[in-house]
Design a protein around this motif. Structure first.
Motif, PDB file in Angstrom:
ATOM      1  N   ALA A 142       0.978  -1.072   0.041  1.00 55.82           N
ATOM      2  CA  ALA A 142      -0.413   0.480   0.189  1.00 55.82           C
ATOM      3  C   ALA A 142       0.650   1.182  -0.448  1.00 55.82           C
ATOM      4  N   ASN A 143       0.725   1.709  -1.244  1.00 53.10           N
ATOM      5  CA  ASN A 143       2.061   3.578  -1.367  1.00 53.10           C
ATOM      6  C   ASN A 143       0.695   4.225  -0.782  1.00 53.10           C
ATOM      7  N   LEU A 144       0.658   5.085   0.542  1.00 54.05           N
ATOM      8  CA  LEU A 144      -0.266   6.104   0.855  1.00 54.05           C
ATOM      9  C   LEU A 144       0.619   7.112   0.852  1.00 54.05           C
ATOM     10  N   THR A 145       0.008   8.004   0.808  1.00 53.29           N
ATOM     11  CA  THR A 145      -0.102  10.018   0.186  1.00 53.29           C
ATOM     12  C   THR A 145      -0.380  10.226   1.421  1.00 53.29           C
ATOM     13  N   ILE A 146      -0.229  10.681   3.236  1.00 52.56           N
ATOM     14  CA  ILE A 146      -0.686  11.469   3.985  1.00 52.56           C
ATOM     15  C   ILE A 146      -0.866  12.433   4.368  1.00 52.56           C
ATOM     16  N   ALA A 147      -1.189  13.421   4.416  1.00 52.09           N
ATOM     17  CA  ALA A 147      -1.269  14.455   4.804  1.00 52.09           C
ATOM     18  C   ALA A 147      -1.085  15.251   5.993  1.00 52.09           C
ATOM     19  N   ALA A 148      -0.500  16.265   6.874  1.00 54.67           N
ATOM     20  CA  ALA A 148      -0.503  16.373   7.837  1.00 54.67           C
ATOM     21  C   ALA A 148      -0.307  17.921   8.256  1.00 54.67           C
ATOM     22  N   GLY A 149      -1.096  18.305  10.114  1.00 56.30           N
ATOM     23  CA  GLY A 149      -0.954  19.715  10.346  1.00 56.30           C
ATOM     24  C   GLY A 149       0.690  20.532  10.676  1.00 56.30           C
ATOM     25  N   LYS A 150       0.807  19.541  11.144  1.00 60.72           N
ATOM     26  CA  LYS A 150       2.238  20.056  11.803  1.00 60.72           C
ATOM     27  C   LYS A 150       2.988  17.995  12.373  1.00 60.72           C
ATOM     28  N   THR A 151       3.948  17.603  12.437  1.00 57.23           N
ATOM     29  CA  THR A 151       4.177  17.237  12.815  1.00 57.23           C
ATOM     30  C   THR A 151       4.725  15.905  14.079  1.00 57.23           C
ATOM     31  N   THR A 152       4.388  15.174  13.246  1.00 56.93           N
ATOM     32  CA  THR A 152       4.136  13.656  14.490  1.00 56.93           C
ATOM     33  C   THR A 152       4.177  12.464  14.663  1.00 56.93           C
ATOM     34  N   GLU A 153       3.836  12.498  15.766  1.00 62.00           N
ATOM     35  CA  GLU A 153       3.593  10.567  15.262  1.00 62.00           C
ATOM     36  C   GLU A 153       2.851   9.972  14.833  1.00 62.00           C
ATOM     37  N   ALA A 154       2.136   8.933  14.330  1.00 61.22           N
ATOM     38  CA  ALA A 154       0.739   8.611  13.845  1.00 61.22           C
ATOM     39  C   ALA A 154       0.704   6.393  13.904  1.00 61.22           C
ATOM     40  N   SER A 155       0.443   5.901  14.407  1.00 60.00           N
ATOM     41  CA  SER A 155      -0.408   4.964  14.140  1.00 60.00           C
ATOM     42  C   SER A 155      -1.034   4.633  12.845  1.00 60.00           C
ATOM     43  N   LEU A 156      -0.672   3.688  11.958  1.00 65.38           N
ATOM     44  CA  LEU A 156      -1.524   3.306  10.688  1.00 65.38           C
ATOM     45  C   LEU A 156      -1.300   2.041  11.076  1.00 65.38           C
TER      46      LEU A 156
ATOM     47  N   GLU B 158       1.362  -0.108  11.841  1.00 59.54           N
ATOM     48  CA  GLU B 158       2.683   0.494  12.053  1.00 59.54           C
ATOM     49  C   GLU B 158       2.677   1.487  12.562  1.00 59.54           C
ATOM     50  N   ASN B 159       3.837   2.303  13.179  1.00 66.73           N
ATOM     51  CA  ASN B 159       3.858   3.662  13.719  1.00 66.73           C
ATOM     52  C   ASN B 159       4.472   4.208  11.948  1.00 66.73           C
ATOM     53  N   VAL B 160       4.360   5.217  12.500  1.00 71.20           N
ATOM     54  CA  VAL B 160       4.804   6.166  10.776  1.00 71.20           C
ATOM     55  C   VAL B 160       4.804   7.705  12.142  1.00 71.20           C
ATOM     56  N   THR B 161       6.192   8.265  11.486  1.00 69.82           N
ATOM     57  CA  THR B 161       6.027   9.530  11.892  1.00 69.82           C
ATOM     58  C   THR B 161       6.475  10.503  10.443  1.00 69.82           C
ATOM     59  N   LEU B 162       4.528  11.653  10.965  1.00 71.96           N
ATOM     60  CA  LEU B 162       4.532  12.437   9.816  1.00 71.96           C
ATOM     61  C   LEU B 162       5.917  13.442   9.844  1.00 71.96           C
ATOM     62  N   ALA B 163       5.653  14.158   8.645  1.00 68.33           N
ATOM     63  CA  ALA B 163       5.936  15.028   8.966  1.00 68.33           C
ATOM     64  C   ALA B 163       4.787  16.515   8.422  1.00 68.33           C
ATOM     65  N   GLN B 164       5.817  17.810   8.759  1.00 71.33           N
ATOM     66  CA  GLN B 164       3.873  18.631   8.327  1.00 71.33           C
ATOM     67  C   GLN B 164       4.117  18.592   7.037  1.00 71.33           C
ATOM     68  N   GLY B 165       3.293  19.070   6.163  1.00 72.79           N
ATOM     69  CA  GLY B 165       2.719  18.689   4.798  1.00 72.79           C
ATOM     70  C   GLY B 165       2.208  17.268   4.288  1.00 72.79           C
ATOM     71  N   VAL B 166       2.463  17.148   3.184  1.00 70.81           N
ATOM     72  CA  VAL B 166       2.209  15.811   2.502  1.00 70.81           C
ATOM     73  C   VAL B 166       3.127  14.937   2.381  1.00 70.81           C
ATOM     74  N   ASN B 167       3.100  13.661   2.737  1.00 69.87           N
ATOM     75  CA  ASN B 167       4.041  12.454   3.139  1.00 69.87           C
ATOM     76  C   ASN B 167       3.742  11.457   2.234  1.00 69.87           C
ATOM     77  N   SER B 168       4.916  10.639   1.202  1.00 67.91           N
ATOM     78  CA  SER B 168       4.323   9.504   1.164  1.00 67.91           C
ATOM     79  C   SER B 168       4.972   8.219   1.967  1.00 67.91           C
ATOM     80  N   VAL B 169       4.590   7.633   2.813  1.00 59.83           N
ATOM     81  CA  VAL B 169       4.132   6.188   3.142  1.00 59.83           C
ATOM     82  C   VAL B 169       4.038   4.675   2.372  1.00 59.83           C
ATOM     83  N   SER B 170       4.822   3.947   2.744  1.00 56.95           N
ATOM     84  CA  SER B 170       5.040   2.571   1.888  1.00 56.95           C
ATOM     85  C   SER B 170       4.493   1.414   3.318  1.00 56.95           C
TER      86      SER B 170
END
Length: 915
Positions: A196-210, A223-235
């Protein structure tokens, strides 16, 4: 149906379902329904918000050109929409998005007087984040300006049947947390691995559970992911144990949910995926490929789907009708549809996923020059389409262009840049070819999981492609056979056939991507029977091991093309195959395991002649491999209303291996009489279940001026055109004078002479036989035909004037045309018949066999009902003395058609059987 749909749209929220079942959130508001509207054809109000009063209302999501919109004005221009909405997200501090399924073409949106955003493109989905200008808990005014002037640079596609103007797919509001999943693309493998290739938007840098949860929890991953502010690519990658593969026969979907949880809230998206792989592969020692589904060959039985509705145009009135559209194709035994010159609505794609129908999806074309602004507009829209539809397992192929539409640079532009000052023609320039190559390669890079085609061609001008297709519209058995054979023989690696410039073929699979008998005729086919042509064309396709599929034009009739399996309103057409082989339907011609009868659809031969018919097996499924199947066959004919079976037999076949192979021919003796004889074959499995059916026919000639039938006594035949008198307002002969027609009420009168006393001493009984149908008058029968060339204007909705077309003869369908006729002998009524219809389908064997010109139809496929009259003894006694009588066939307002020896279904003229 149309009136009911109009009423439904006007009294309730149309299309209330969430528009994206493949990507669905729970907190949303459907904005379909009534909006204030004003049409501005001349752009009098400019490009800012409309200040004038809105004088009408429109029903969204229907094009303002369509009846369901309530406007029904096919005018270019600017549509202004306004609606007041009060809505608050369920979760505090949520983002608010305004989403549009599609708007044609340029769209601007204002919320409470503030500009929310702009979008260009007629088919792509888009959205605006309106959080900052949305008044939660208060009334909000939404204003939409949709501009559609049919510019040549627009990706218009094939809109001529009914224009998509303005908003034409659903509109809705949706809430999301500040960290949310914009998109997920699933790439599946047959071993059950899913990426699964995901595009995730975040309002700020944050830890998240996917979290992924599908199939009621049977498939889960976190799995846990670290999101930066803006648009993130997660696989993310996870495994499905004992995967159930998706196919048309078993369309299993892993339905479930993706969750993204962070300190900015929880985003939950309902979605699904299907595990399947599309590819191409060589099998055995072949130097060419077949298309594969899940690693196995698949024969692609397909149809062109214009995806057009008579009241909503490109927008279906209800979700049920989208489901039914897939069902209508599936019940014919088809396994794929080609969505023509446009992407399909997501909900219809959902039903293709759910019910099991492969989809070949086209990109919409433009109609101007392929200059830089046009290319940029196309590229932007192609990306939106592939991004939106990536996860539908039903889609197996992208077609980037069709028939070189929009790829030719016009003569005027070429002349301006020409150095020799010579006359220029519209040309598919080398630089445009290279751009098409780059588009093909771009599509492969963004979606390597599917087959990509550069251009679905009718001009033999391919550049680079995963699949080698071509279009043809040719009528006539010999012509179709020769053409298909030529294409197959010229298709091989390194061949320049079907290519432009210095390009050559690879070993890509060969299939047809448009065929049928809607074109290929002088002045087009009109509205005629297609059953006869269709059956022999299927035989010709399946005869060639190299071919792996076809696309028949089309699923339904449209406004000026009448070559559909169904009428535009969904009414069924009747192909008549069951009249030759009991139980046979169109689905038999689409069976993955098929028996090819390698012979003409009908041959004229002499009575009693010995015939040998070659057969082939064509297998593109391993369902019966390693088994023994039984091919049963019989030769039968109709003898004046009695079915007579002649030679018959059964052949046991070892059913092994893919592709086309010869099997033993069938030999038999034809009947010793005038007959339409039928060779019917049925392939059955070990349990006796039918695998497929097929047939061919023979026009058997008795070899005498007097008809030969299997009965005692003498036969007297009067040609149907040898009438002594007729009183119809409109009368003419057809099919090389093998048939006569009388329009409206009237009568045909014939002089019938019986054998004299020297030939037959006593007339004990007289039976009359004739073939008759009602006669529906067309405009051309009354006013004369109007021939016209069918050009590119037909792609833009030109009137077919079908009743003036000389080829038109309506195919048998649900609409009956009745007529009652009386039979009189020397003025005395001896019988009456109700002729229930004026049919035309494959049962009109002789009306096909005696067509004079292959590309000009003369009431082809028409036939009647066998009428039998035993004359009363009182009448027969008189005839024993007179040995002649006047036969009158008198029709009411429904008219009368009479079929002679060389027309219709039965090889008879007006026959008197004297005993």
């Amino acid at each position: 149906m149309a009136a009911q749909a109009l009423q439904t749209a006007a009294t309730s929220v149309p299309r209330p379902e969430y528009p994206r079942p493949d990507w669905q959130r729970r907190d949303w508001l459907n904005l379909n329904g009534t909006w204030s509207f004003r049409l501005d054809p001349e752009n009098e109000n400019g490009s800012t918000q409309a200040s004038a009063e809105f004088g009408s209302e429109i029903v969204v999501p229907f094009s303002w050109a369509s009846p369901l919109s309530g406007i029904g004005r096919n005018e270019r221009g600017i549509g202004w929409y306004k609606r007041d909405v009060t809505w608050s997200p369920e979760a505090k501090d949520s983002l608010v998005f305004l989403r549009f399924g599609a708007v044609d073409y340029r769209c601007d949106v204002w919320i409470n007087g503030l500009h929310a955003g702009s979008h260009s493109g007629g088919y792509g989905e888009f959205e605006f984040d309106v959080t900052g200008i949305w008044n939660t808990g208060e009334a909000n005014t939404i204003m939409v300006r949709a501009e559609d002037f049919d510019l040549k640079a627009q990706t218009r596609g094939k809109q001529g049947y009914g224009e998509i103007r303005g908003i034409w797919q659903p509109v809705w509001l949706e809430s999301r947390p500040k960290a949310y999943i914009q998109q997920a693309k699933f790439i599946t493998r047959l071993d059950g691995s899913v990426q699964a290739n995901l595009t995730i938007a975040a309002g700020k840098t944050t830890e998240a559970s996917l979290q992924f949860r599908f199939a009621d929890g049977a498939v889960s991953h976190a799995e846990n992911v670290t999101l930066a502010q803006g648009v993130n690519s997660v696989s993310a990658t996870f495994q499905v144990e004992e995967p159930r593969l998706w196919s048309p026969e078993s369309p299993y979907l892993y339905e479930g949910e993706i969750k993204l949880a962070s300190n900015e809230g929880t985003d939950a998206v309902e979605t699904y995926f299907g595990i399947r792989e599309i590819g191409t592969a060589r099998f055995g020692d072949r130097d060419y490929r077949w298309v594969t589904l899940n690693g196995k060959p698949v024969y692609l039985n397909g149809t062109l789907d214009q995806s057009f509705h008579e009241t909503g145009y490109f927008t279906y009135p209800t979700d049920e009708e989208m489901r039914d559209e897939i069902y209508l194709a599936k019940r014919l035994g088809l396994n794929f549809v080609r969505i023509h010159i446009k992407p399909e609505e997501p909900r219809k794609l959902y039903w293709a996923d759910k019910l099991g129908m492969l989809i070949m999806e086209d990109m919409p074309c433009f109609w101007g020059n392929p200059d830089e602004p046009t290319r940029a507009a196309y590229e932007r829209e192609a990306k939106e389409i592939i991004d939106r539809d990536f996860n539908h397992p039903s889609i197996f192929s992208w077609i980037m262009f069709n028939e070189t539409w929009g790829l030719r640079t016009d003569a005027e532009t070429i002349a301006l840049t020409s150095q020799d000052g010579g006359k220029a023609e519209a040309t598919y320039l080398p630089e445009t070819q290279e751009w098409v190559r780059s588009i093909y390669r771009w599509a492969k890079s963004v979606d390597p999981t599917r087959i990509v085609e550069d251009n679905s061609p009718c001009n033999y001008d391919k550049v680079e492609s995963d699949i080698n297709t071509w279009h043809f519209y040719i009528n006539g058995y010999e012509q179709v056979r020769a053409h298909v054979t030529e294409v197959v023989e010229k298709t091989f690696p390194g061949s320049s056939f079907n290519c432009i410039g210095d390009n050559v073929q690879s070993d890509a699979p060969l299939m047809n991507s448009e065929c049928g008998n809607v074109w290929g005729f002088v002045s087009g086919a009109g509205d005629s029977d297609l059953a006869w042509h269709y059956r022999y064309m299927m035989n010709e396709f399946r005869r060639h091991d190299k071919m792996c599929g076809f696309v028949f034009t089309e699923l339904r009739d449209v406004t000026n093309e009448f070559n559909g399996y169904y009428r535009l309103d969904g009414r069924e057409k009747f192909f008549g195959y069951e009249g030759f082989v009991p139980g046979m339907t169109l689905a038999d011609l689409h069976a993955p395991d098929f028996i090819v009868i390698d012979a003409p659809p009908c041959q004229t031969l002499q009575a009693g002649e010995r015939v040998s018919v070659p057969l082939l097996k064509s297998s593109y499924s391993d369902r019966y491999h390693g088994q023994k199947l039984t091919l049963g066959w019989e030769l039968w004919h109709d003898n004046l209303g009695t079915r007579v079976t002649g030679d018959r037999g059964a052949i046991e076949l070892d059913w092994n291996g893919y592709g086309v192979k010869e099997i033993a021919p069938i030999a038999f003796d034809l009947p010793k009489q005038d007959a339409v004889a039928v060779l019917a074959v049925t392939l059955r499995d070990a349990e006796g279940a039918v695998v497929t059916r097929n047939f061919i026919a023979f026009d058997v000639r008795g070899g005498s001026d007097v008809p030969v039938y299997d009965a005692d006594g003498r036969f007297v035949a009067v040609p149907v055109t040898d009438y002594a008198e007729q009183t119809f307002a409109h009368q003419w002969n057809a099919i090389q004078s093998g048939k006569t027609n009388g329009g409206q009420s009237g009568k045909f009168v014939y002089d019938v002479k019986l054998p004299d006393a020297a030939e037959q001493a006593l007339v004990q009984q007289v039976e009359l036989y004739f073939e008759a149908s009602s006669k529906r008058l067309l405009a051309r029968n009354v006013e004369g035909a109007r021939e016209r060339a069918h050009g590119i204007d037909f792609m833009h909705g030109a009137d077919a004037a079908v009743e003036y077309n000389s080829n038109t003869y309506y195919m048998t369908d649900n609409e009956l045309h009745e007529s009652r006729i009386d039979v009189l002998v020397d003025g005395e009524k001896v019988a009456s018949f109700l002729l229930t219809d004026n049919p035309a389908d494959s049962q009109g064997v002789l009306s096909y066999q005696y067509q004079e010109v292959h590309n000009q139809l003369d009431e082809a496929g028409s036939y009647g009902y066998l009428c039998k009259v035993v004359l009363p003894s009182s009448v027969t006694a008189k005839l024993d003395r007179s040995r002649a009588f006047k036969l009158t066939l008198e029709a009411g307002e429904g008219g009368l058609a009479l079929y002679g020896r060389n027309a219709g279904r039965y090889p008879i003229d007006i026959v008197a059987h004297v005993r």
